[in-house]
Design a protein around this motif. Structure first.
Motif, mmCIF file in Angstrom:
data_model
loop_
_atom_site.group_PDB
_atom_site.id
_atom_site.type_symbol
_atom_site.label_atom_id
_atom_site.label_comp_id
_atom_site.label_asym_id
_atom_site.label_seq_id
_atom_site.Cartn_x
_atom_site.Cartn_y
_atom_site.Cartn_z
ATOM 1 N N ASP A 117 0.801 -1.217 0.000
ATOM 2 C CA ASP A 117 0.000 0.000 0.000
ATOM 3 C C ASP A 117 0.840 1.276 0.000
ATOM 4 N N ILE A 118 2.004 1.186 -0.658
ATOM 5 C CA ILE A 118 2.854 2.358 -0.851
ATOM 6 C C ILE A 118 3.147 2.512 -2.338
ATOM 7 N N ARG A 119 2.926 3.708 -2.860
ATOM 8 C CA ARG A 119 3.334 4.016 -4.240
ATOM 9 C C ARG A 119 4.762 4.510 -4.197
ATOM 10 N N PRO A 120 5.712 3.773 -4.773
ATOM 11 C CA PRO A 120 7.117 4.198 -4.716
ATOM 12 C C PRO A 120 7.334 5.496 -5.495
ATOM 13 N N THR A 121 8.398 6.187 -5.174
ATOM 14 C CA THR A 121 8.782 7.394 -5.909
ATOM 15 C C THR A 121 8.913 7.077 -7.401
ATOM 16 N N GLY A 122 8.248 7.873 -8.237
ATOM 17 C CA GLY A 122 8.340 7.686 -9.689
ATOM 18 C C GLY A 122 7.563 6.508 -10.228
ATOM 19 N N SER A 123 6.701 5.900 -9.411
ATOM 20 C CA SER A 123 5.962 4.724 -9.898
ATOM 21 C C SER A 123 4.932 5.084 -10.963
ATOM 22 N N ASP A 124 4.417 6.309 -10.939
ATOM 23 C CA ASP A 124 3.474 6.749 -11.970
ATOM 24 C C ASP A 124 4.217 7.324 -13.174
ATOM 25 N N ILE A 125 5.136 8.246 -12.919
ATOM 26 C CA ILE A 125 5.916 8.880 -13.989
ATOM 27 C C ILE A 125 7.349 9.033 -13.507
ATOM 28 N N LYS A 126 8.300 8.539 -14.269
ATOM 29 C CA LYS A 126 9.699 8.682 -13.909
ATOM 30 C C LYS A 126 10.217 10.055 -14.359
ATOM 31 N N ALA A 127 11.216 10.574 -13.654
ATOM 32 C CA ALA A 127 11.824 11.847 -14.043
ATOM 33 C C ALA A 127 12.381 11.729 -15.464
ATOM 34 N N GLY A 128 12.089 12.708 -16.303
ATOM 35 C CA GLY A 128 12.554 12.697 -17.684
ATOM 36 C C GLY A 128 11.703 11.877 -18.626
ATOM 37 N N ALA A 129 10.632 11.250 -18.116
ATOM 38 C CA ALA A 129 9.780 10.421 -18.975
ATOM 39 C C ALA A 129 9.016 11.289 -19.964
ATOM 40 N N GLN A 130 8.751 10.742 -21.139
ATOM 41 C CA GLN A 130 7.982 11.427 -22.175
ATOM 42 C C GLN A 130 6.501 11.250 -21.847
ATOM 43 N N VAL A 131 5.837 12.332 -21.468
ATOM 44 C CA VAL A 131 4.425 12.217 -21.109
ATOM 45 C C VAL A 131 3.510 12.525 -22.295
ATOM 46 N N LEU A 132 3.970 13.376 -23.218
ATOM 47 C CA LEU A 132 3.252 13.622 -24.467
ATOM 48 C C LEU A 132 4.259 13.648 -25.603
ATOM 49 N N ARG A 133 3.855 13.083 -26.733
ATOM 50 C CA ARG A 133 4.734 13.044 -27.896
ATOM 51 C C ARG A 133 4.284 14.056 -28.932
ATOM 52 N N ARG A 134 5.214 14.494 -29.729
ATOM 53 C CA ARG A 134 4.871 15.339 -30.867
ATOM 54 C C ARG A 134 3.839 14.602 -31.726
ATOM 55 N N GLY A 135 2.763 15.287 -32.039
ATOM 56 C CA GLY A 135 1.703 14.665 -32.823
ATOM 57 C C GLY A 135 0.529 14.198 -32.004
ATOM 58 N N ASP A 136 0.640 14.194 -30.665
ATOM 59 C CA ASP A 136 -0.481 13.791 -29.821
ATOM 60 C C ASP A 136 -1.562 14.867 -29.839
ATOM 61 N N LEU A 137 -2.817 14.423 -29.899
ATOM 62 C CA LEU A 137 -3.957 15.334 -29.833
ATOM 63 C C LEU A 137 -4.283 15.583 -28.366
ATOM 64 N N ILE A 138 -4.513 16.839 -28.010
ATOM 65 C CA ILE A 138 -4.722 17.200 -26.606
ATOM 66 C C ILE A 138 -6.209 17.154 -26.274
ATOM 67 N N ASP A 139 -6.576 16.173 -25.455
ATOM 68 C CA ASP A 139 -7.919 16.015 -24.926
ATOM 69 C C ASP A 139 -7.880 16.364 -23.432
ATOM 70 N N PRO A 140 -9.007 16.297 -22.710
ATOM 71 C CA PRO A 140 -8.981 16.656 -21.291
ATOM 72 C C PRO A 140 -7.959 15.889 -20.463
#
Length: 459
Positions: A139-162
């Motif tokens: 029941d612990i979310r480790p540091t960076g378990s959702d998104i790591k530092a430097g991770a690509q969260v959106l790519r060129r060409g992605d359509l922006i929705d909510p």
């Protein structure tokens, strides 16, 4: 201008030609709150990990896994948004969901597995751990378990929705580069046209429906728009409107009417004079006179990025011109089939074409012997045989009725165009055909659901 100058092209050919001549626009930097519906122009990276600390998944107690069950003093409490102290051996800490797990703790025990005890002599809270954590890290979310530092969260060409707006906020991307929105100029042509606010229709006049409809369609596609009004069937007026579009910086000019072969159909000759007409008639129903041209016009801005498919000269820019038929249905159908994919490509869409599904026809449909038809239809989800589970169902395509190109009522509930072949026959009800989606299926009719079906309701 004789019709023989233009050979028939199919809709797939018309789409390929117009897309080939369309280039993606440059980029703008905008606030992330203004980026909805636009396309990312460069990758967005996370500057730090998420969560930035080990976080509790539940309300409960931060513990040392090795200490197991037993009675413990509650050393302190950790609330979300606070910095916890170090947890010493033999004690536990009350913790809320999302709060930072204190150093010294390596698991969280949810409240349901604990019991409150009377306070100790010194007044400290005491809690019994009745069921220990099953492993370290529970029941612990480790540091960076959702998104790591430097991770690509959106790519060129992605359509922006909510959801993408939420991601941008999460990583602190308060501004970002997006592909520019096309500026679309729209005008109607015809001596018979009056403004929609006209109170009376006299002397063979009609209200202009095409221009408001096409302006709305361009806005719905995420474009900026320029209203050029109504031009009468005079060369001088058409020339004036064309120059207004050029001086206003329009990326695309859409006209309606004046593209057939009568004496008053002046759009094609005007485009031939100023640029290149790539096609002037399309083998389809409705929309045969659809015309597409490109004009190299004076440019005061920088020329587009290199590597695009279209060719640009120094000091000029490419303006696309679509001459749509004057009949309202022909006008909006050709917009959906040919203009919309080009607007999407300009705006940075990687796959700008209409999406296709299979549908089963609900009525007999008489086919056109000469031209393929793009038949207006309403798709809905049909249950399988004998009311089988929805997973066994399919899209049902119901015709919207009379398909005259002037009958705009046939577009009112249409969310798809059935792709019907040219043939001297009738397509029987129950046939499976391909259907091009032209509207959000979230608005399609909801099928009735038997009342005993759990978790579902009829509409």
């Amino acid at each position: 201008m004789p019709e023989a100058l233009y050979k028939f092209v199919s809709i797939p050919e018309a789409q390929a030609i117009s897309l080939r001549e369309t280039a993606c626009l440059g980029s703008d930097t905008v606030a992330f709150t203004e980026a909805l519906g636009q396309v990312v122009a460069e990758d967005v990276l996370a500057p730090e990990p998420l969560p930035p600390f080990p976080a509790s998944i539940k309300d409960g107690y931060a513990v040392r896994f090795a200490e197991g069950t037993g009675d413990f003093s509650v050393a302190f409490e950790v609330l979300a948004g606070t910095l916890p102290a170090k947890l010493e051996p033999g004690s536990i800490a009350y913790i809320t969901t999302g709060a930072a797990v204190p150093s010294g703790a390596d698991a969280v025990v949810q409240i349901e597995n604990t019991e409150q005890l009377p306070p100790a002599a010194d007044g400290k809270r005491r809690v019994r751990i009745k069921q220990a954590a099953s492993c370290a890290g529970e029941d612990i979310r480790p540091t960076g378990s959702d998104i790591k530092a430097g991770a690509q969260v959106l790519r060129r060409g992605d359509l922006i929705d909510p959801a993408e707006i939420g991601l941008l906020a999460t990583v602190g991307a308060s501004s970002l580069k997006v592909v520019k929105q096309p500026l679309v100029a729209v005008m109607s042509t015809g001596d018979e046209l009056l403004e929609p606010g006209a109170s009376q229709l006299d002397g063979g006049k009609i209200r202009d429906a095409n221009r408001p409809m096409l302006l709305a369609a361009a806005c719905s596609a995420g474009c900026k728009v320029m209203d050029l009004g109504i031009a009468t069937d005079r060369v001088g007026q058409l020339e004036q409107r064309l120059q207004s579009a050029i001086k206003g910086g329009a990326d695309v000019l859409i006209t309606s009417g004046g593209v057939s072969m009568g004496d008053k159909d002046l759009v094609k000759p005007l485009l031939e004079h100023h640029g290149r007409v790539h096609f002037g008639k399309v083998r389809m129903k409705p929309g045969k006179p659809l015309t597409f041209a490109t004009l190299d016009v004076p440019c005061s801005e920088s020329i587009p990025d290199s590597g695009t498919e279209a060719n640009f000269s120094q000091g000029t820019r490419r303006m696309l011109v679509f001459g749509l038929p004057g009949n309202p249905v022909s006008s909006i159908v050709t917009f959906k089939l040919v203009v919309l994919p080009c607007l999407r490509k300009m705006a940075g869409w990687q796959e700008p074409g209409l999406r296709r599904v299979h549908a089963r026809t609900q009525q007999d449909i008489k086919l056109d012997a000469v031209r393929p038809e793009y038949h207006r239809a309403t798709l809905s989800w049909a249950r399988g045989p004998d009311g089988a589970d929805d997973l066994q169902g399919e899209f049902a395509g119901a015709s919207t009725g009379g398909q005259l190109s002037s009958r705009l009522l046939s577009m009112r509930s249409a969310n798809a165009l059935l792709e019907l072949p040219a043939a001297k026959s009738v397509l029987p009800a129950g046939s499976t055909v391909s259907a091009l989606l032209i509207e959000d299926l979230g608005k399609m009719p909801i099928p009735e659901v038997p009342p005993e079906t759990p978790g579902l309701s009829s509409s």
